[in-house]
Each structure stands twice: as C-alpha cells, then as structure tokens.
Design a protein around this motif. Sequence first.
Motif, PDB file in Angstrom:
ATOM      1  N   TRP A  36      -5.507   8.414 -10.273  1.00 60.60           N
ATOM      2  CA  TRP A  36      -5.727   7.360  -9.280  1.00 60.60           C
ATOM      3  C   TRP A  36      -5.044   7.638  -7.941  1.00 60.60           C
ATOM      4  O   TRP A  36      -5.205   6.864  -6.993  1.00 60.60           O
ATOM      5  CB  TRP A  36      -5.206   6.021  -9.831  1.00 60.60           C
ATOM      6  N   ASP A  37      -4.309   8.724  -7.836  1.00 61.33           N
ATOM      7  CA  ASP A  37      -3.509   8.973  -6.622  1.00 61.33           C
ATOM      8  C   ASP A  37      -4.384   9.129  -5.383  1.00 61.33           C
ATOM      9  O   ASP A  37      -4.073   8.579  -4.320  1.00 61.33           O
ATOM     10  CB  ASP A  37      -2.650  10.221  -6.814  1.00 61.33           C
ATOM     11  N   ARG A  83       0.824  -1.202   0.000  1.00 59.62           N
ATOM     12  CA  ARG A  83       0.000   0.000   0.000  1.00 59.62           C
ATOM     13  C   ARG A  83       0.867   1.264   0.000  1.00 59.62           C
ATOM     14  O   ARG A  83       0.534   2.259  -0.652  1.00 59.62           O
ATOM     15  CB  ARG A  83      -0.933   0.022   1.210  1.00 59.62           C
ATOM     16  N   LEU A  84       1.978   1.260   0.703  1.00 60.18           N
ATOM     17  CA  LEU A  84       2.882   2.415   0.666  1.00 60.18           C
ATOM     18  C   LEU A  84       3.437   2.610  -0.744  1.00 60.18           C
ATOM     19  O   LEU A  84       3.558   3.751  -1.228  1.00 60.18           O
ATOM     20  CB  LEU A  84       4.033   2.214   1.666  1.00 60.18           C
ATOM     21  N   THR A 110     -10.159   1.331   2.951  1.00 57.47           N
ATOM     22  CA  THR A 110      -9.146   0.654   2.132  1.00 57.47           C
ATOM     23  C   THR A 110      -9.732   0.098   0.844  1.00 57.47           C
ATOM     24  O   THR A 110      -9.220   0.340  -0.249  1.00 57.47           O
ATOM     25  CB  THR A 110      -8.500  -0.497   2.927  1.00 57.47           C
ATOM     26  N   PHE A 111     -10.823  -0.625   0.954  1.00 55.77           N
ATOM     27  CA  PHE A 111     -11.256  -1.449  -0.178  1.00 55.77           C
ATOM     28  C   PHE A 111     -12.418  -0.869  -0.979  1.00 55.77           C
ATOM     29  O   PHE A 111     -12.577  -1.238  -2.140  1.00 55.77           O
ATOM     30  CB  PHE A 111     -11.592  -2.858   0.316  1.00 55.77           C
ATOM     31  N   PHE A 112     -13.224   0.022  -0.390  1.00 59.61           N
ATOM     32  CA  PHE A 112     -14.320   0.541  -1.202  1.00 59.61           C
ATOM     33  C   PHE A 112     -13.818   1.387  -2.377  1.00 59.61           C
ATOM     34  O   PHE A 112     -14.358   1.268  -3.492  1.00 59.61           O
ATOM     35  CB  PHE A 112     -15.310   1.343  -0.351  1.00 59.61           C
ATOM     36  N   PRO A 113     -12.793   2.246  -2.187  1.00 59.53           N
ATOM     37  CA  PRO A 113     -12.307   3.003  -3.359  1.00 59.53           C
ATOM     38  C   PRO A 113     -11.782   2.113  -4.477  1.00 59.53           C
ATOM     39  O   PRO A 113     -11.721   2.559  -5.630  1.00 59.53           O
ATOM     40  CB  PRO A 113     -11.183   3.869  -2.767  1.00 59.53           C
ATOM     41  N   MET A 114     -11.409   0.883  -4.163  1.00 58.90           N
ATOM     42  CA  MET A 114     -10.897  -0.002  -5.206  1.00 58.90           C
ATOM     43  C   MET A 114     -11.974  -0.371  -6.218  1.00 58.90           C
ATOM     44  O   MET A 114     -11.647  -0.731  -7.352  1.00 58.90           O
ATOM     45  CB  MET A 114     -10.298  -1.262  -4.583  1.00 58.90           C
ATOM     46  N   MET A 136      -4.216   6.768  -2.115  1.00 58.25           N
ATOM     47  CA  MET A 136      -3.782   7.307  -0.826  1.00 58.25           C
ATOM     48  C   MET A 136      -4.816   7.004   0.256  1.00 58.25           C
ATOM     49  O   MET A 136      -4.469   6.631   1.388  1.00 58.25           O
ATOM     50  CB  MET A 136      -3.553   8.810  -0.930  1.00 58.25           C
ATOM     51  N   ALA A 137      -6.112   7.130  -0.082  1.00 58.55           N
ATOM     52  CA  ALA A 137      -7.162   6.787   0.884  1.00 58.55           C
ATOM     53  C   ALA A 137      -7.073   5.318   1.281  1.00 58.55           C
ATOM     54  O   ALA A 137      -7.204   4.964   2.466  1.00 58.55           O
ATOM     55  CB  ALA A 137      -8.534   7.093   0.283  1.00 58.55           C
TER      56      ALA A 137
END
Length: 588
Positions: A486-487, A77-78, A461-465, A491-492
Amino acid sequence: VSFDNERENEHESHAENWGEKVTTGTLTLPRIVPRPKSNTGIWSWIGTVDHKRIGTLYFFTSIFWFMIGGVEALIMRLQLSSSESGLVSPEVFNQLFTMHGTLMVFLVVMPLSAAFFNWLVPLQIGARDVAFPRLNAFSYWLFLFGSLLLNTSWLVGDAPNGGWFGYAPNSQTLYNPSNGMTFWVISLGVLGVASIAAGLNFIVTIINLRAPGMTMFKLPVFTWMTLITSVLIVLALPVLAVAGIQLQTDRLFGTNFYNPINGGDPVLWQHMFWLFGHPEVYILILPAMGIVSDILPVFSRKPLFGYPFVVFAGIVIAFMGWFVWSHHMFTVGLGPAANSAFAISTMAIAIPTGVKVLNWLGTTWGGSLRLHTPMLFALGFIAMFTIGGLSGIMHASAPSDAQQQDTYFVVAHFHYVLFGGSILGIFGGIYMWWPKMSGWKLSEGLGKLNFWLMRIGFNLTFFPMHWLGMDGMPRRVYTYPADQGWDGSNMAATIGGFLIAFSVLVWVINVIVSWRRNDRAGADPWDARTLEWSIPSPPPHYNFAEIPVVEHRDDFWFKKHPELVEEYEGHHGPRGAPGGSTVRRRLR
C-alpha cells in the motif's frame, strides 16, 4: 419602502445609548445592555446586524478553520505516506482524525454555505435584510463560540479522539475517560443551536420577504436550495442534540442509554447519529448544487434546462434523505428485511440526483460556453460529484457494502461527494460572487491555476483510495504493515494532499494580488441573470434603493434583454423559462 427605511432608522436610534428604551408598538422595554453600535472600526463588525457583514464573518471564520482542518489532514497524510511510520502516536492520530472530520463538516462546509446564504438570499429575493437581523448575528457569534470551544480541547491537551461520528460505547467513560469527547458533545450542541436559529431565520426570510411579484417558482435555484437546506437543518439538528444529551448524561451522570453492560444499546447511537447524519449530507451538498445551478446558465448563455425538475429534485432528495440512514449500518446485523428496505431507498435516491445532473448537462448542451473560473469549478463539480455518486450506488448493495465497510473505499466515496462536490461548488461560488461582495475581480489566470491544481491534487489524493479500500486497507488506522503493497498509493495520496494545499495557497495569493490591483468589477461583470447583479458592487447597506417588482423568472436578465420577453411568454407562459435554442442563437 419609505416605511421600511423609517422603521429601520427608528430601530437603530433606540439602540444608540446605554439604558435607553426600545419601543415596539405599544410595548416599552428597557434595554440595559444595548447592542454596540458604530459605523467604523472593529465595533462596526462586532455589533453589526447587516446580513452582508455577517456573511463575511462566516466566510473568513470558516476559511480559517478550513486551513486548520487542512493542516490536520496533511499531518495524517504524512503519517500514512509510508508503512510503519512513527510521525505521530496512535492517540494523536485519533485526535487528528476526529477533529479533521468534525471541523470540515461543522466548521467549514456548513458555515461556508451559511456565508452564501447571508450574502445572497436577501439580494436574490429583493429584500433589505433577513427577517430577524439580531437573531442572525446571534447565530454567528454562537457558532464562533462553539468552534472556539471545540478547538480549545487542543490547548488543554485533551482533544476528542472517538471519531467525528462519536460511536458508543467507545465514546463513553469506560473506554474514553478523558474530557475530549465531552468537549465534542457540548460544542456540537452549541453549534446545533446556532444552525437551527439560522435555519429558522432563512425559512421566514424566503417565505415572507420576497419582492412583489416573485412567486416561489420565480426564485433562483440557489435560494430554493437554501430554503430546502434550512428545513433540513431545523429538522435534523435536534436529532443530533437528543443523541448528544443522552451520550453526555451517560458520561457525566451514569445513565445507560448506550451502555450495554447495564442494558443500554450502542446501536441506538448509530441509529440516532445517522438519522441526523444522512440528512446532514444533503445539508452539505444542496447549497453547492444551488450555486452550480446559478453559475451554469450565466456562462452557458441560456436558461437553466428544466428549472421545475431541478427544484423538485432538490425537494425529493431532502425528503428521501430521511429514509436511507441505515445504509451506514448494513454490517451491524439489522437483518435481511431492513437491509433490503434501505438498499432500495438508497438506490431510489439516486434518481432525483441523476435528474439534477441531466439538467446541468442539458443547460450546457449547445450553449455558448464561457470557460471562466466559476464555470470551470461548476463543471468540475459535476464530474467529481458524479464519480462520488456512482461509488455511492455501489454502497447501496448490502453485499458489496459489506466488503467495502470500514475500508478506504468509503473514505474515497465521501470525499468525492463532499470535497469534489461541496468544496468545488463553493469555490465556484467564491469566484462567481467575489466581485459582488468586494467590488473587485479576482485574477482569471490565478483562478484557473487554482482550479487545475485543486482538481489534479484532489484526484491524486482520493482516487487511489478506491483500490486501497478494495485491496483491504482499513480506515481509521494510524499505520499499516510494510508487506501489504500500500506504500505507493499512500505516497501518491500524500503528494496529492500537498497539491491541494498549494492550490488553496494560490487562491490566497489571488485574493491578495487582486486586492492590490483593485480591478473594479462593476455591478454586473458576468452579464448575469438574478437580482443581486442589478445593484452596485459591493451593495449599499440598504441593498435596494427601491424594492424591485418581479415579472419573470431571471427578471434582471429580461430587463436587460426585453426583446426576449415575447418569445418567453409565448413559449412557456409568464412563469416559464425562455425557449433554449432560439434564445441561445440570438445571444451568441
């Protein structure tokens, strides 16, 4: 009962000294290297065959790998938190991706479920232990060996890098000449043997060791889901073993099962892997479904709504799970007939899953709800798993799936099912049965903080995906161009990942603080329904001083509330569940 005690004492006494003989009926076997036997210290854990201690070993081993897999996820993720990042190289990212997926599936969710199998199944069915205690110990130590072997690849600088699914031909020596995938294949073979041994053990235990009067439809739902999961393990893991043997012979001995240059078929690997892989999804989720099905009635103060439907839905899910594997392969080119068949079966498997959700909601409907930490995790499981299931229905449509294939939409979907489903359900089980396992309670305040941090972090973490995937961001890439927009979402997702990590830290703090506080739980702190709550916390080595005789489903509940038996018998007969509304009013 007395005979069982005498037999166990005799059995243990034969293993006490080196070189002593073990007598089994009329057969005498020399024991050259007997099992180490001690009641205290580390040898009491190394040599144990007590199902409760083996469950504890599974639990803490898988929690350790959960931490390692979480660190791997945070590094990824980083790396993805901003575009064109250079935190790790493409090769290291592939290794992190492969190991994270493999750890979370094979070293975290499966053994965490096994920890609950070991702890709860004998207690819920009124047994002294599992059917084959030494096979049970063998399963754990083989699992530990396989997990260490897999992670040794990091120490030699050659971790697997071909994805947790090991797609050929990328996993073959022509494209992947290092030893990383060899570690992966051998480790999964070892872990598979451990899982099959455990699965056979629990099948025999549940069928043969139930207390007198406990028919199959008096079993707790968690025990039912354990039985169904064990059958899936015994049938599915050999498929992975065969595929792994073929891949390994391709890599080491030059065979051509998956080598297209010499007439092999790499699509065969996909068929073999997903023929295992989709039953594996239900191996991962059915135990959590069983946990939630046991939590909801306790904290709703009413029986499980539609018990037979919940059980049969689990059986149907397990059966239909063998007929949906090619929805992972809609873009391979199987043709319209195959795609249509697997689209229909994938849509159909949503029906028994929906039945379970309906019954869970029916259990809470009109109940006298107590929102303790286990109940919060159970309700969170229902919500998050439903979201994951709805996105799964989208994948059942081949044209829709073609747009989402290999994008972050797929990553979002299966994390909502396996983290929002399996992990939230397992954490609910941890808070539910921790007093039984340890004898002391976890803090409710820290537990609720753990829940809300984990749920908020998970969704962040996963909903923006979902929209990253719909916008075209491919999965399994170590970076992305700056002009894609997509940044912000990445980041979220990274911030959410660290929030999940913080929630797990809160759980660790909760365990330490509660252990120091030592708030004793008593035998039945939740006013629960099943047999494990009828004995002291933690249970004695022998579990039950007298094997219980079971008359009803939720028998312990009716021993505490005998005034409900007449209504129970009158409404549904001796094997039914009590009527919901009247019982609820009388127990408020």
